[in-house]
Design an enzyme around this catalytic site. Structure first.
Site, PDB file in Angstrom:
ATOM      1  N   SER A 269       0.818  -1.208   0.000  1.00 50.02           N
ATOM      2  CA  SER A 269       0.000   0.000   0.000  1.00 50.02           C
ATOM      3  C   SER A 269       0.859   1.269   0.000  1.00 50.02           C
ATOM      4  O   SER A 269       1.738   1.420  -0.845  1.00 50.02           O
ATOM      5  CB  SER A 269      -0.962  -0.035   1.192  1.00 50.02           C
ATOM      6  OG  SER A 269      -1.963   0.935   1.094  1.00 50.02           O
ATOM      7  N   ASP A 359      -9.768  -3.706  -5.664  1.00 52.10           N
ATOM      8  CA  ASP A 359      -9.120  -3.039  -4.544  1.00 52.10           C
ATOM      9  C   ASP A 359     -10.091  -2.029  -3.940  1.00 52.10           C
ATOM     10  O   ASP A 359     -10.466  -1.052  -4.578  1.00 52.10           O
ATOM     11  CB  ASP A 359      -7.844  -2.342  -5.013  1.00 52.10           C
ATOM     12  CG  ASP A 359      -6.949  -1.912  -3.868  1.00 52.10           C
ATOM     13  OD1 ASP A 359      -7.474  -1.268  -2.944  1.00 52.10           O
ATOM     14  OD2 ASP A 359      -5.745  -2.183  -3.916  1.00 52.10           O
ATOM     15  N   HIS A 403      -7.614  -5.269  -1.330  1.00 52.92           N
ATOM     16  CA  HIS A 403      -6.375  -4.550  -1.079  1.00 52.92           C
ATOM     17  C   HIS A 403      -5.371  -5.426  -0.319  1.00 52.92           C
ATOM     18  O   HIS A 403      -4.224  -5.602  -0.757  1.00 52.92           O
ATOM     19  CB  HIS A 403      -6.693  -3.292  -0.273  1.00 52.92           C
ATOM     20  CG  HIS A 403      -5.576  -2.316  -0.162  1.00 52.92           C
ATOM     21  ND1 HIS A 403      -5.016  -1.694  -1.259  1.00 52.92           N
ATOM     22  CD2 HIS A 403      -4.905  -1.830   0.929  1.00 52.92           C
ATOM     23  CE1 HIS A 403      -4.060  -0.869  -0.868  1.00 52.92           C
ATOM     24  NE2 HIS A 403      -3.964  -0.945   0.456  1.00 52.92           N
TER      25      HIS A 403
END
Length: 482
Positions: A269, A359, A403
């Site tokens: 991330s 995501d 994610h």
């Protein structure tokens, strides 16, 4: 009353039968995403009814107060028990199926109720789980002694590096070096976490577990104070320092067979975005990094920040939020500064891995317009891998991954191993794609690991909702980057 997660998965499965959203990516990916938005909304409603969370979802629809939302989520207890990886994936697919979520916290309530969060029993709530962050393997105060440092890394490792705003002791203490670390006998790998998280928790149930016994990797991880929620420019200082420090303590050590040991970086991330910032403004790091492997990165930011940042006094637009979150807006100065300085292209061999389906934190995340997509203007070698495009149609690996789900995706691990084993970016041609994508998770990871990884999203939400440093404007750009 608790019941098997298979009942929830059955609801999802019935609604998805005959839907393009249930199979792998078709030629018209946009149509699949649009379809998923419709089906995801239907499934979310069904799950709320099955779990008995109707009143909770209504309450979450009626408030934008972070403290009130946290209190509501603290009252959610798991109503189901996951029993298999397909059930977990089907349920997550139903919860996060919408392409444009408007209330992420309703989805998190459903995830907690489905038994896919840190609420592992009736005596532990989200706030208690969050309070454990920053301790143990997530410690931000690690007693690293600078022995066998082969070269100067502070206050600068080389001419042209940006200055550090933090003292060296604080930067070094954020590096968690396990007792089994070989100091260069095996290639060091730095694991960088994402927003509202620490490296210990992020990688413990997935990539760190898999890489620990690998001859091609010696994992070390970062625990940045404040869980990466503060100024992303400062977060980048920890990354830049850790890269040079790890290389220096491994180089010329009695365990190293090389005069200069290079470090590989695996990020998650925001960790990918900030690592790219470190490469841009601390050029010395580029020479000592052999591979960069960002998972679910947001190099271009995300348009979903307004879904995360809420305020009791704001019903429209972006509410007060943590500094790093505002800096990850798609149109932030942080993102614009990085791109203007050349950060839209790789500086080292890079393999970026992301999910186009779907995501829930970073958008857009599909095709060449994906936030995770990096250019290769410097010719260092870049491979951009969208899981649902790389995996064969109808294979488990071409299905729904969120994610955090990319951390346990079988293709992620296969590509990380390929890059670390062969040098340079990973090569899909060296991988048995059909075999790899036939699994729901990387071999070696079980149901408990997948659930723990999925729980990173509710945990991050707990940190966000309980943090106190809320702003309407992102931190000013550091002088060195202006």
């Amino acid at each position: 009353m608790r019941f098997s997660l298979s009942r929830l998965a059955l609801c999802v499965s019935l609604l998805h039968q005959g839907s393009a959203a249930h199979v792998a990516v078709s030629a018209d990916k946009d149509a699949v995403i649009e379809n998923r938005g419709l089906v995801g909304g239907l499934v979310g409603g069904v799950l709320g009814t099955v779990l008995g969370l109707g009143d909770v979802l209504k309450q979450l629809d009626q408030t934008r107060d972070p403290r009130a939302i946290l209190d509501i989520l603290n009252g959610v207890r798991p109503r189901a028990t996951p029993t298999s990886l397909p059930e977990v994936q089907e349920t997550l697919q139903g919860i996060y199926g919408s392409a444009t979520p408007t209330n992420l916290y309703k989805n998190i309530a459903l995830q907690l109720g489905s038994g896919l969060g840190p609420l592992i029993d009736d005596n532990r709530d989200l706030i208690i789980a969050v309070l454990g962050y920053g301790e143990g393997e997530d410690s931000v105060n690690n007693p690293n002694n600078p022995t066998n440092v082969s070269r100067t890394v502070y206050p600068t490792a080389a001419a042209g590096d940006a200055p550090y705003s933090l003292p060296e002791a604080q930067l070094r203490a954020a590096i968690r070096i396990p007792a089994a670390f070989t100091f260069g006998a095996k290639p060091p790998v730095l694991l960088v976490p994402g927003t509202w998280s620490y490296g210990g928790s992020v990688y413990g149930p997935n990539l760190r577990k898999l890489l620990t016994d690998s001859p091609h990797a010696d994992p070390v991880w970062l625990n940045v104070p404040g869980a990466m929620a503060g100024d992303a420019q400062v977060n980048s200082e920890y990354i830049a320092y850790a890269i040079n420090y790890l290389s220096a303590i491994c180089s010329n050590s009695s365990n190293s067979s090389s005069d200069e040991v290079k470090v590989s970086v695996v990020s998650f991330s925001q960790g990918g975005l900030d690592t790219q910032w470190a490469f841009t403004f601390w050029p010395s790091t580029r020479a000592v990094v052999s591979n960069f492997l960002p998972v679910s990165p947001d190099f271009h930011g995300t348009v979903l920040v307004n879904v995360l940042c809420l305020s009791a006094d704001s019903d429209v637009g972006l509410g007060p939020c943590d500094p790093a979150a505002i800096q990850q807006e798609y149109t932030s100065h942080y993102i614009a500064t990085l791109r203007a300085a050349g950060g839209d292209s790789a500086y080292v061999p890079t393999t970026t891995l992301y999910s186009g389906l779907l995501d829930e934190i970073v958008q857009p995340q599909h095709g060449t317009g994906a936030s995770a997509y990096l250019l290769d203007a410097r010719g260092v070698g870049v491979v951009n891998v969208e899981a649902q495009v790389a995996c064969p149609p109808a294979s488990p690996g071409a299905g729904f991954y969120g994610h955090a789900g990319m951390l346990y995706h079988p293709l992620t691990y296969a590509l990380v191993v390929d890059a670390l084993s062969n040098g340079g970016p990973a090569d899909l041609g060296r991988i048995d794609i059909e075999e790899v994508c036939s699994h729901y998770a990387a071999p070696g990871l079980g149901l408990e690991d997948v659930v723990a990884t999925a729980a990173l999203i509710p945990m991050a939400a707990g940190v966000l909702l309980s943090s106190l440093d809320k702003r309407l404007v992102e931190p000013p750009t550091m002088p060195y980057a202006k």
